[in-house]
Design an enzyme around this catalytic site. Structure first.
Site, PDB file in Angstrom:
ATOM      1  N   GLU A  96      57.606 -24.221  -2.239  1.00  0.00           N
ATOM      2  CA  GLU A  96      58.760 -24.901  -2.037  1.00  0.00           C
ATOM      3  C   GLU A  96      59.780 -24.618  -3.058  1.00  0.00           C
ATOM      4  OE1 GLU A  96      59.883 -26.231   0.756  1.00  0.00           O
ATOM      5  OE2 GLU A  96      57.815 -26.667   1.916  1.00  0.00           O
ATOM      6  N   CYS A 150      66.726 -29.728  -4.257  1.00  0.00           N
ATOM      7  CA  CYS A 150      66.672 -28.312  -3.746  1.00  0.00           C
ATOM      8  C   CYS A 150      67.593 -28.012  -2.604  1.00  0.00           C
ATOM      9  CB  CYS A 150      65.098 -27.958  -3.414  1.00  0.00           C
ATOM     10  SG  CYS A 150      64.649 -29.165  -1.993  1.00  0.00           S
ATOM     11  N   ASN A 181      62.637 -33.222 -10.431  1.00  0.00           N
ATOM     12  CA  ASN A 181      63.892 -33.931  -9.778  1.00  0.00           C
ATOM     13  C   ASN A 181      63.626 -34.988  -8.890  1.00  0.00           C
ATOM     14  OD1 ASN A 181      62.576 -31.840  -7.921  1.00  0.00           O
ATOM     15  ND2 ASN A 181      64.626 -31.792  -6.942  1.00  0.00           N
ATOM     16  N   GLU A 238      56.054 -27.223   4.476  1.00  0.00           N
ATOM     17  CA  GLU A 238      55.368 -28.434   3.905  1.00  0.00           C
ATOM     18  C   GLU A 238      55.849 -29.468   5.467  1.00  0.00           C
ATOM     19  OE1 GLU A 238      52.935 -28.910   0.473  1.00  0.00           O
ATOM     20  OE2 GLU A 238      54.962 -29.661  -0.284  1.00  0.00           O
TER      21      GLU A 238
END
Ligand code: NAD
Length: 487
Positions: A254, A288, A158, A467
């Site tokens: 993630e 996301c 993405n 992260e």
């Protein structure tokens, strides 16, 4: 013309035609086709790595590790910054390739490259040094941070460059060497960037291998890789975790989300509508932490929907190579078919109200490009897959509520926990609601901001670890306690 003939006529893209292994650009023997999502047709070949290539790249990364780890953080920062400068300088040149393989509008492709470079610089400036935990009569206790060794970075499609380069910056700055695997749907711009890395980094410090899902699985099982930094779906994240267990690799996951946003009765509706339209439809909704479910207070439902529909129906959709587009196609055919199925199922539900959009332009299997109109649907509930699963596309369900407690409970009734947001002009009220939303990040009066100094990640099945920020970058280091008596 048969598909075989088309494939035979495909060629590699110059400058994006090789893996980066131990400082050398290597084509290998196998290749696979990359598809242009604006047409649904293959347009180029990409080299495909074998297990032997992975063994070679692991050996190169391990060989480069001691010297890289021995450099000072300032020295490594300077080289990460040099790579970031190269990427920013190449943004105009690389943006058309990113648009071709990904589908996103050309301005957004250029922005992804320049913002990725900017974030790399910020990440490689975080405080990563050792700390003194205590120095008193009981003794001196230091926290020392060592690099882990070789990091395997596995990226999704993405934001092929931004998400990969965040991992590159964090891994290299902390003294690890790295093997990066882009998604097989969007590998080419990453290969082009690896050429830029070869110009500035010592051989073996950053390596890039393109390949299929098998390559990812081989990486998670490989004994020579010490950590996996993975961004992708929940389903694959679980496979990564299971596979990494065999060698007890460090992992950061993630994963996906189904972010809810709550529009309270006292919200600034203009700001809410603008922010929600932007978060839900930027990058075709393939983010996301995009807003994937909207809950609006029944009292303001009608005026809010009017404003939201006005914003969303104004979005321009078309091939990303045409200037002035807000949205391109969905990135790949399985994702197109998935979003199309969510849309068709939702529209057929009794009580469903399509307020704007509602159709696909790309045909049954995306023969005309994977285009889906930006769509808002009301009248659904949480039993509908479009609401309770991660649609990852430009189809947004809007639901209403009558009490904040009810809204919080419905927003939390999911196995996802990536992001959430609340819109209100009353700070105290907004903070109270935010504290009850079970998500790794809760935004107030905005949604989806990604900042390098702010830890990011998911609760529940949306991830493991964080992260970014000092907390996130520490996950690329191994903590060692050094303890001695005073005096
Ligand atoms: P995906 O899980 O299908 O693939 C991600 C990567 O994993 C690809 O490089 C793929 O080749 C590789 N892979 C596939 N099978 C593997 C295996 N068994 N072992 C190791 N690697 C394997 O995800 P996707 O469809 O590329 O990306 C979309 C998903 O990513 C969405 O769910 C989205 O929400 C999530 N995402 C999360 C974040 C975040 O920061 N939380 C950011 C972006 C995207």
């Amino acid at each position: 013309m048969g598909e075989g003939t088309v494939l035979e006529r495909l060629e590699m893209v110059e400058g994006a035609n090789a893996h980066l292994i131990g400082g050398k650009l290597i084509q290998g023997n196998a290749s696979f086709a990359v598809i242009d999502p604006a047409t649904g047709r293959p347009f180029a070949l990409c080299p495909e790595a074998s297990q032997a290539d992975l063994d070679a790249v692991v050996a190169a990364a391990r060989a480069a590790f001691p010297a890289w780890a021995a450099r000072t953080p300032e020295d490594r920062r300077a080289l990460v910054h040099a790579l970031a400068d190269n990427i920013a300088a190449a943004a105009d040149r690389l943006a058309p390739l990113l648009t071709r393989e990904h589908g996103k509008p050309i301005e957004q492709a250029r922005m992804e490259l320049t913002v990725a470079a900017h974030h790399m610089k910020q990440l490689a400036a975080l405080e990563i040094g050792d700390e003194v935990l205590r120095d008193d009569a009981r003794g001196k206790v230091e926290l020392r941070y060592h690099p882990l060794g070789v990091v395997g970075a596995i990226a999704p499609w993405n934001f092929p460059i931004a998400l990969a380069m965040h991992k590159v910056a964090q891994a290299l700055y902390t003294g690890n060497t790295l093997i990066l695997k882009p998604s097989p749907y969007t590998p080419l711009t990453t290969l082009a960037v690896s050429g830029l890395a070869a110009d500035v980094l010592p051989a073996g410090v950053m390596n890039v291998l393109a390949g299929g899902n098998d390559l990812g699985a081989w990486m998670t099982a490989h004994e020579g890789i010490d950590k996996i930094s993975f961004t992708g779906s929940v389903a694959t994240g679980k496979k990564v975790m299971a596979s990494a267990a065999a060698t007890l690799k460090r992992i950061t996951l993630e994963l996906g989300g189904n972010d809810a946003t709550l529009v309270l009765a006292d919200a600034d509706l203009d700001k809410a509508a603008a922010g929600i339209a932007r978060s839900g439809f930027y990058n075709c909704g393939q983010i996301c932490m995009a807003i994937k479910r909207v809950y609006v207070d029944e009292q303001v439902r009608a005026p809010f929907l009017e404003k939201l529909v006005e914003k969303v129906s104004a979005l321009r959709v078309g091939p990303g190579s045409e200037p002035g587009m807000d949205m391109g196609p969905i990135q790949n055919r399985p994702q197109y078919e998935k979003v199309k199925a969510y849309l068709e199922d939702a529209v057929a539900r009794p009580g469903a109200e399509v307020l704007t959009g509602g159709s696909v332009r790309g045909g049954e299997h995306g023969e005309g490009g994977y285009f889906i109109e930006p769509t808002i649907i009301a009248g659904l509930d949480e039993t509908v897959p479009l609401v309770c699963e991660e649609q990852f596309g430009p189809v947004m369900p809007v639901l209403s509520f009558t009490s904040e407690d009810e809204a919080v409970q419905r927003a939390n009734a999911t196995r996802f926990g990536l992001g959430a947001s609340v819109w209100s002009t009353d700070e105290t009220r907004a903070r109270a609601v935010a504290g009850q939303l079970m998500a790794g990040t809760v935004w107030i009066n905005r949604h989806g901001l990604n900042e390098s100094d702010v830890p990011f990640g998911g609760m529940k099945e949306s991830g493991y670890g964080r992260e970014h920020g000092v907390l996130g970058i520490r996950a690329y280091q191994e903590l060692q306690v050094v303890s001695r008596p005073t005096g």
